[in-house]
Design a protein around this motif. Structure first.
Motif, PDB file in Angstrom:
ATOM      1  N   ALA A 214       3.384  14.922   1.464  1.00 24.69           N
ATOM      2  CA  ALA A 214       2.516  14.249   2.426  1.00 24.69           C
ATOM      3  C   ALA A 214       1.492  13.370   1.696  1.00 24.69           C
ATOM      4  CB  ALA A 214       1.795  15.277   3.286  1.00 24.69           C
ATOM      5  N   ARG A 215       1.014  12.365   2.403  1.00 27.27           N
ATOM      6  CA  ARG A 215      -0.102  11.553   1.925  1.00 27.27           C
ATOM      7  C   ARG A 215      -1.293  11.846   2.810  1.00 27.27           C
ATOM      8  NH1 ARG A 215      -1.532   5.353   2.780  1.00 27.27           N
ATOM      9  NH2 ARG A 215      -2.784   6.438   4.335  1.00 27.27           N
ATOM     10  N   THR A 216      -2.408  12.298   2.214  1.00 30.15           N
ATOM     11  CA  THR A 216      -3.546  12.816   2.962  1.00 30.15           C
ATOM     12  C   THR A 216      -4.792  12.002   2.645  1.00 30.15           C
ATOM     13  OG1 THR A 216      -2.570  15.013   2.641  1.00 30.15           O
ATOM     14  CG2 THR A 216      -4.794  14.912   3.580  1.00 30.15           C
ATOM     15  N   THR A 217      -5.399  11.408   3.666  1.00 23.01           N
ATOM     16  CA  THR A 217      -6.579  10.577   3.458  1.00 23.01           C
ATOM     17  C   THR A 217      -7.596  10.787   4.573  1.00 23.01           C
ATOM     18  OG1 THR A 217      -5.533   8.726   4.639  1.00 23.01           O
ATOM     19  CG2 THR A 217      -5.346   8.740   2.226  1.00 23.01           C
ATOM     20  N   LEU A 218      -8.853  10.474   4.245  1.00 29.93           N
ATOM     21  CA  LEU A 218      -9.916  10.425   5.247  1.00 29.93           C
ATOM     22  C   LEU A 218     -10.466   9.010   5.266  1.00 29.93           C
ATOM     23  CD1 LEU A 218     -11.865  11.942   7.244  1.00 29.93           C
ATOM     24  CD2 LEU A 218     -13.458  12.084   5.309  1.00 29.93           C
ATOM     25  N   LEU A 219     -10.455   8.385   6.442  1.00 28.48           N
ATOM     26  CA  LEU A 219     -11.021   7.054   6.631  1.00 28.48           C
ATOM     27  C   LEU A 219     -12.433   7.190   7.182  1.00 28.48           C
ATOM     28  CD1 LEU A 219     -10.745   3.897   6.998  1.00 28.48           C
ATOM     29  CD2 LEU A 219      -9.944   4.423   9.302  1.00 28.48           C
TER      30      LEU A 219
END
Length: 257
Positions: A214-219
């Motif tokens: 998975a690719r996990t980010t917070l914008l």
């Protein structure tokens, strides 16, 4: 803490290119902890809603892609509330905007599932929440590595200098595919702990996560509190107007009756 000369270099790159990738804002252990917090939150919410843009389906070439996300992550976990006021983030946000004050607009947590994580077509964020002085920017925290095969963010350097561009509204605001092909944009490959800052006028998008992870980010969307919105779009986010650094010189947030 980042010294003044480094902050100045970030601000220069942001002004010239419309974006800057800041390496190692979080250490690897912190990034790992936030990744675990993110996936636990997504599992806890257990929502079936898929926010993939209809316009993004064309980029998938018929592939059935998926996206998991939640708005206002700081209202579900104190870990994210601490992160959005961390000076390692807010000092850079202040430097690139050229103001001592940083105000929250909204947050979104994104997980692109392995092998079928949804893409985003090329676009500016401007149509979603235009502001009078165009101070609005975004910071993408990477909680795991984001190489090209994971569908990392792609940008068009210098595109912010063109000002607001005409977008197609169908399937969410996006630029014409023929004029702004995703594959021609510059990949911003990142490592866990890196943060990508860009203006809301910078043309950007992202590809499909074709990897096995998975690719996990917070914008985090931020702005100068002295920069008023020109429309009432996107006003439903919890916590909008929260001061992350400095003060609100307009005192608008206090006018609640």
């Amino acid at each position: 803490m980042v010294d003044d000369s480094q902050l100045a270099s970030y601000a220069k790159a942001y002004a010239e290119n419309g974006y800057v990738l800041v390496k190692g804002v979080l250490d690897k252990a912190e990034a790992k902890a936030y990744r675990e917090e993110s996936h636990a939150l997504i599992e806890r919410l257990n929502r079936d809603y898929d926010p993939t843009w209809e316009s993004a389906r064309q980029l998938g070439m018929g592939q059935n892609t998926e996206l998991k996300h939640c708005h206002d992550a700081q209202f579900y976990s104190a870990a994210f509330a601490r992160l959005i006021v961390d000076p390692r983030f807010t000092d850079v946000a202040a430097a690139v905007m050229g103001t001592p004050n940083v105000q929250l607009h909204h947050t979104k947590l994104f997980v692109k599932p392995p092998e079928k994580g949804s893409p985003f077509p090329m676009h500016q964020d401007y149509p979603f929440f235009p502001h009078a002085n165009d101070s609005m920017g975004a910071a993408i925290f990477h909680f795991d590595d984001a190489p090209l095969e994971k569908g990392c963010v792609r940008v068009v350097p210098g595109s912010h200098r063109q000002g607001p561009l005409q977008h197609a509204p169908e399937g969410s605001w996006h630029l014409p595919f023929s004029e702004w092909p995703l594959e021609k944009a510059v990949p911003c490959e990142a490592e866990a702990g890196d943060v990508l800052f860009f203006t809301y006028l910078t043309v950007h998008g992202s590809g499909i996560n074709a990897s096995s992870e998975a690719r996990t980010t917070l914008l985090v969307q931020y702005r100068d509190p002295a920069d008023p919105p020109t429309t009432d779009l996107h006003t439903g986010s919890l916590g909008q107007g929260m001061i992350l650094r400095g003060i609100d010189p307009t005192s608008r947030a206090a006018a609640t009756g």
